[in-house]
Enzyme design. Structure first.
Site, mmCIF file in Angstrom:
data_model
loop_
_atom_site.group_PDB
_atom_site.id
_atom_site.type_symbol
_atom_site.label_atom_id
_atom_site.label_comp_id
_atom_site.label_asym_id
_atom_site.label_seq_id
_atom_site.Cartn_x
_atom_site.Cartn_y
_atom_site.Cartn_z
ATOM 1 N N ASN A 197 5.927 10.103 -2.512
ATOM 2 C CA ASN A 197 4.533 9.641 -2.591
ATOM 3 C C ASN A 197 4.228 9.447 -4.067
ATOM 4 O OD1 ASN A 197 1.822 9.177 -2.558
ATOM 5 N ND2 ASN A 197 1.231 11.243 -1.884
ATOM 6 N N LYS A 245 1.677 8.286 -5.433
ATOM 7 C CA LYS A 245 0.255 8.422 -5.786
ATOM 8 C C LYS A 245 -0.138 7.237 -6.693
ATOM 9 C CE LYS A 245 0.693 13.278 -4.841
ATOM 10 N NZ LYS A 245 0.236 14.641 -5.008
ATOM 11 N N HIS A 274 -3.943 12.459 3.375
ATOM 12 C CA HIS A 274 -3.463 13.300 2.271
ATOM 13 C C HIS A 274 -4.645 14.125 1.746
ATOM 14 C CE1 HIS A 274 -1.907 14.537 -1.598
ATOM 15 N NE2 HIS A 274 -0.693 14.277 -1.135
ATOM 16 N N GLU A 321 -5.631 14.733 -1.086
ATOM 17 C CA GLU A 321 -6.390 14.070 -2.164
ATOM 18 C C GLU A 321 -7.382 13.067 -1.577
ATOM 19 O OE1 GLU A 321 -2.916 12.920 -4.375
ATOM 20 O OE2 GLU A 321 -2.534 15.018 -4.818
ATOM 21 N N GLU A 356 1.258 20.311 3.893
ATOM 22 C CA GLU A 356 1.143 20.452 2.445
ATOM 23 C C GLU A 356 0.053 21.456 2.097
ATOM 24 O OE1 GLU A 356 2.831 16.561 0.539
ATOM 25 O OE2 GLU A 356 0.662 16.534 0.569
ATOM 26 N N GLY A 406 1.509 19.713 -6.808
ATOM 27 C CA GLY A 406 1.501 19.393 -8.242
ATOM 28 C C GLY A 406 1.296 20.590 -9.144
ATOM 29 N N SER A 455 5.262 20.647 -4.541
ATOM 30 C CA SER A 455 6.208 21.051 -5.586
ATOM 31 C C SER A 455 7.658 21.110 -5.098
ATOM 32 C CB SER A 455 5.776 22.379 -6.210
ATOM 33 O OG SER A 455 4.503 22.246 -6.813
#
Ligand SMILES: O=C[C@H](O)COP(=O)(O)O
Length: 250
Positions: free
Chosen positions: A9, A11, A94, A96, A166, A172, A212
């Protein structure tokens, strides 16, 4: 037997020229037998990427879509548009998108339905925030998000969905969930799916871990009984690292 799936991904990273350089660098290396490889790139890069990886065994995904096929939705991209480009996968829900763009379980579900309507395979993200983990709500959060995303899907559609577990606190941050913890949650998500459908259907649905993941830990995650792949952000951006992730999933 579930085929492992490694999805990068990207992003909001990479221009078209950077995308073409990446595709050239991984060509012949990032598609290995027994592993499905997907790159989820920004919308602007998808035409170039689908063209560049044609015939390499690497599949292309988008990172979002609108739930309508067309209409007055300024700035949005639909499943019809993605399908015509040769895109196969689309990430939906996701964290985000949920956090910064207000995507609810209802919107996620509408997007999943739109993906199927257009012949795209959804990669549906679920996962808890740090405070939810600390309050021992991880499983409940994943259950609600999973049930919300799968609402109204037939057994045949459900079997094709890829779920990405996730934990938000691991994205991250370099703080990955332990493989045992991640496996416990993915196994739980599978019991939720068995409750919605049946065990046979739940047993074919692939569930990735994300947060991660890097070349050094991918094999350990994929060695777990209920983890069938990884959705990878940071470590998918460099060609060598991406190839190593795919190799590590063999
Ligand atoms: O979609 C990917 C995840 O958000 C994980 O990102 P990360 O690998 O950079 O932690």
């Amino acid at each position: 037997m579930r085929t492992p799936i490694i999805a990068g991904n990207w992003k909001m990273f990479k221009t078209v020229s950077e995308t073409l350089a990446f595709a050239e660098a991984v060509k012949g290396k990032a598609a290995v037998e027994g592993v499905e490889t997907v790159i989820c790139a920004p919308f602007t890069n998808l035409p170039a990427l689908t063209e560049a990886v044609r015939g390499t065994g690497i599949k292309v995904g988008a990172q979002n879509l609108h739930f309508e096929d067309n209409g007055a939705f300024t700035g949005e991209i639909s499943g019809v548009m993605l399908k015509e480009l040769g895109v196969d996968y689309v990430i939906i829900g996701h964290s985000e998108r949920r956090q910064y763009f207000g995507e609810t379980d209802e919107i996620v579900n509408k997007k999943v339905v739109a993906a199927f309507r257009n012949g795209l395979t959804p990669i549906v993200c679920v996962g808890e925030k740090l405070e939810e983990r600390e309050a021992d709500q991880t499983k409940e959060v994943c259950k609600v998000q999973t049930e919300g995303a799968f609402k109204g899907l037939s057994k045949e559609e459900a079997a094709q969905v890829v779920v990405a577990y996730e934990p938000i606190w691991a994205i991250g941050t370099g703080k990955s969930s332990t493989s045992a913890d991640a496996n416990e949650v993915t196994a739980y998500i599978r019991t939720v799916l068995a409750g919605l459908y049946d065990q046979a259907t739940a047993d074919v649905i692939r569930i990735q871990y994300g947060g991660s993941v890097k070349p050094e830990n991918v094999t350990e995650y994929l060695g777990q009984s209920d983890i069938d792949g990884a959705l990878v952000g940071g470590a998918s951006l460099q060609p060598d690292s991406f190839v190593a992730l795919v190799e590590g999933a063999k």
